[in-house]
Each structure stands twice: as C-alpha cells, then as structure tokens.
Design a protein around this motif. Structure first.
Motif, PDB file in Angstrom:
ATOM      1  N   VAL A  18       0.934  -1.027  -0.059  1.00 28.42           N
ATOM      2  CA  VAL A  18       0.222  -0.267   0.130  1.00 28.42           C
ATOM      3  C   VAL A  18       0.708   1.229   0.080  1.00 28.42           C
ATOM      4  O   VAL A  18       1.784   1.575   0.888  1.00 28.42           O
ATOM      5  CB  VAL A  18      -0.975  -0.133   1.028  1.00 28.42           C
ATOM      6  N   MET A  19       0.672   1.933  -0.904  1.00 24.67           N
ATOM      7  CA  MET A  19       1.635   3.229  -1.033  1.00 24.67           C
ATOM      8  C   MET A  19       0.653   4.574  -1.215  1.00 24.67           C
ATOM      9  O   MET A  19      -0.341   4.429  -2.153  1.00 24.67           O
ATOM     10  CB  MET A  19       2.554   3.162  -2.293  1.00 24.67           C
ATOM     11  N   GLU A  79      -1.672   9.748   3.634  1.00 19.42           N
ATOM     12  CA  GLU A  79      -1.938   8.907   2.684  1.00 19.42           C
ATOM     13  C   GLU A  79      -3.392   9.094   2.257  1.00 19.42           C
ATOM     14  O   GLU A  79      -3.649   9.249   0.949  1.00 19.42           O
ATOM     15  CB  GLU A  79      -2.179   7.597   3.355  1.00 19.42           C
ATOM     16  N   GLY A  80      -4.280   9.881   2.846  1.00 19.06           N
ATOM     17  CA  GLY A  80      -5.661   9.980   2.405  1.00 19.06           C
ATOM     18  C   GLY A  80      -5.970  11.553   1.955  1.00 19.06           C
ATOM     19  O   GLY A  80      -6.847  11.855   1.362  1.00 19.06           O
ATOM     20  N   THR A 122      -6.445   3.119  -1.416  1.00 18.80           N
ATOM     21  CA  THR A 122      -5.375   3.332  -1.746  1.00 18.80           C
ATOM     22  C   THR A 122      -4.638   1.874  -1.871  1.00 18.80           C
ATOM     23  O   THR A 122      -4.688   0.977  -1.156  1.00 18.80           O
ATOM     24  CB  THR A 122      -4.544   4.200  -0.747  1.00 18.80           C
ATOM     25  N   SER A 123      -4.025   1.509  -3.112  1.00 16.40           N
ATOM     26  CA  SER A 123      -3.082   0.251  -3.347  1.00 16.40           C
ATOM     27  C   SER A 123      -1.995   0.696  -3.757  1.00 16.40           C
ATOM     28  O   SER A 123      -1.459   1.945  -3.867  1.00 16.40           O
ATOM     29  CB  SER A 123      -3.996  -0.536  -4.221  1.00 16.40           C
ATOM     30  N   GLU A 124      -1.107  -0.251  -4.422  1.00 17.78           N
ATOM     31  CA  GLU A 124       0.156  -0.165  -4.701  1.00 17.78           C
ATOM     32  C   GLU A 124       0.109   0.997  -6.047  1.00 17.78           C
ATOM     33  O   GLU A 124       0.952   1.657  -6.209  1.00 17.78           O
ATOM     34  CB  GLU A 124       0.951  -1.459  -5.070  1.00 17.78           C
ATOM     35  N   ARG A 169     -12.555  10.991  -8.124  1.00 15.03           N
ATOM     36  CA  ARG A 169     -11.434  10.889  -9.168  1.00 15.03           C
ATOM     37  C   ARG A 169     -10.749   9.511  -8.702  1.00 15.03           C
ATOM     38  O   ARG A 169     -10.742   9.132  -7.513  1.00 15.03           O
ATOM     39  CB  ARG A 169     -10.271  11.868  -8.729  1.00 15.03           C
ATOM     40  N   THR A 170     -10.230   9.050  -9.536  1.00 12.45           N
ATOM     41  CA  THR A 170      -9.408   7.627  -9.604  1.00 12.45           C
ATOM     42  C   THR A 170      -8.277   7.885 -10.284  1.00 12.45           C
ATOM     43  O   THR A 170      -7.712   8.460 -11.223  1.00 12.45           O
ATOM     44  CB  THR A 170     -10.102   6.459 -10.247  1.00 12.45           C
TER      45      THR A 170
END
Length: 218
Positions: A18-19, A79-80, A122-124, A169-170
């Motif tokens: 997870v980044m 991260e968020g 959030t993933s890599e 957004r993605t």
C-alpha cells in the motif's frame, strides 16, 4: 508467540503493497455538458409622469458540449488527504430552446482552481477518492445573443466568474487518472449600458457543468 509473529509478518507484507498517492504535476483533458442563463433587465423612465418600469427577460440554454484542457500540481500531506491547484481552459456554445429567438451564447472560460483531495482507497498502483473546491477566473462570452445587445450600446459581459467544484477521482497504473466532475456556478459575468435612453443590465450565469476528465500524473 509464534502465531503472533506470523500474523505480524503477514500484516507487514500486506502493508508494504500500500503506497500513498505521490505529490506531483499533472495535465488533463475534460469533456462535459454545461448550460448558461442570460438575464437582461431594462429600466424605462417616463420623464413626464416620473414613473419607472423594469422589464426582465431571462433566457436559459439547454445543456451543450464543453471541452477543455487543464494542468497543475498536487500535494499530498498524508495517505488520504491532499490539495491541488490547477489552471483550466474550456470552451463551448449554448443554444436557447426558444426557436423564435435563435439565441446562442459561446463561452471561453479561463479558470484557476483549488481542490481539497480525499482518498478513501489506496493500493500500490491505484487510488480512489473525492475532491471539492473553488473555481474562479474570467468568462469570455460571445455569440448572437451577446452581439445583438452590444450593438445597441451594451458593454460586453465578459468578466469574473466563480463556481464550486465537486467530483470523484481515480488513479490507476500509477500515472493515469479518470475523474467525474461537476461545477456549480455561484457568480456570473455582468455588464450594463445605455440603449437609447434605456438603462440595461445583462448577466450570464453558468449554473452547472458536469462530465468526465482524463489526467496524466507525472
């Protein structure tokens, strides 16, 4: 103890994938639908009876295609949560549904935007989240509706315009992004003039715009 260490190792492996989304520059293309509402208010004064009357005419356009470019920079503080600032240029023409008027209003928007970003996933190599912020800049209005009034002495109503941004957004494959955006107009451009002794005020508000956007993140 062995079970606890094993669970900790598994958690470490999973968390390593997870980044957080990184800060950096981005550019984009957007395509959507928008509308505009043109309002003219004419004030007539009778010097004989000293009476004043006001005639208001409001013409709303149907939603029409808008397209544009954008580019800016985003900062992520955790991260968020993040923030981005970007410039946006888009153009389009709105037509009135009133057949007898044949009114068209073309608009070129040059906007500065500031959005707050929140990622709930959030993933890599991907992330998904929401954004909300402010859009403000200069709206250049032109077309048959504007030309007809400016020919009679009214100033061109191209001026300050402000709205509220909101959307989803993605990010995928680290660099590519897709957004679903909306913009709600708060303040529109306006102008006044004297047409043969009649004072006229014209305003053009862009109540809404929505669509999709592709971004490339460096």
């Amino acid at each position: 103890m062995k079970k606890f260490m094993t669970s900790g190792a598994v958690a470490l492996v999973l968390s390593s994938g997870v980044m957080a989304e990184e800060s950096g520059a981005f550019v984009g293309l957007d395509l959507g639908i928008g509308n505009s509402v043109m309002t003219t208010e004419s004030t007539f004064s009778d010097t004989v009876s000293n009476n004043t009357s006001i005639l208001t005419n409001k013409v709303a356009s149907v939603g029409n295609l808008r397209y544009g470019l954008m580019g800016g920079y985003k900062w992520f503080f955790s991260e968020g949560f993040g923030l981005r600032a970007y410039l946006q240029v888009n153009n389009g023409t709105n037509y009135s549904p009133q057949r007898d008027l044949h009114v068209s209003i073309s608009t070129l928007n040059v906007m500065a935007n500031v959005d707050a970003l929140y990622n709930f996933y959030t993933s890599e190599s991907s992330s998904a989240g929401l954004f909300a912020g402010l859009s403000f800049g200069y709206a250049i209005h032109y077309g048959k509706a504007v030309d007809g009034l400016t020919a009679g002495g009214l100033k061109n109503p191209s001026s300050f315009d402000m709205g509220i941004n909101f959307g989803l957004r993605t990010i995928f494959a680290k660099n590519h992004g897709v957004e679903f955006f909306s913009r709600f107009g708060v303040i529109g451009a306006s102008a006044t003039g004297d047409q043969g002794g009649t004072e006229t005020k014209m305003s053009i508000l862009q109540p809404y715009a929505f669509g999709t956007r592709y971004t490339y993140n460096f």
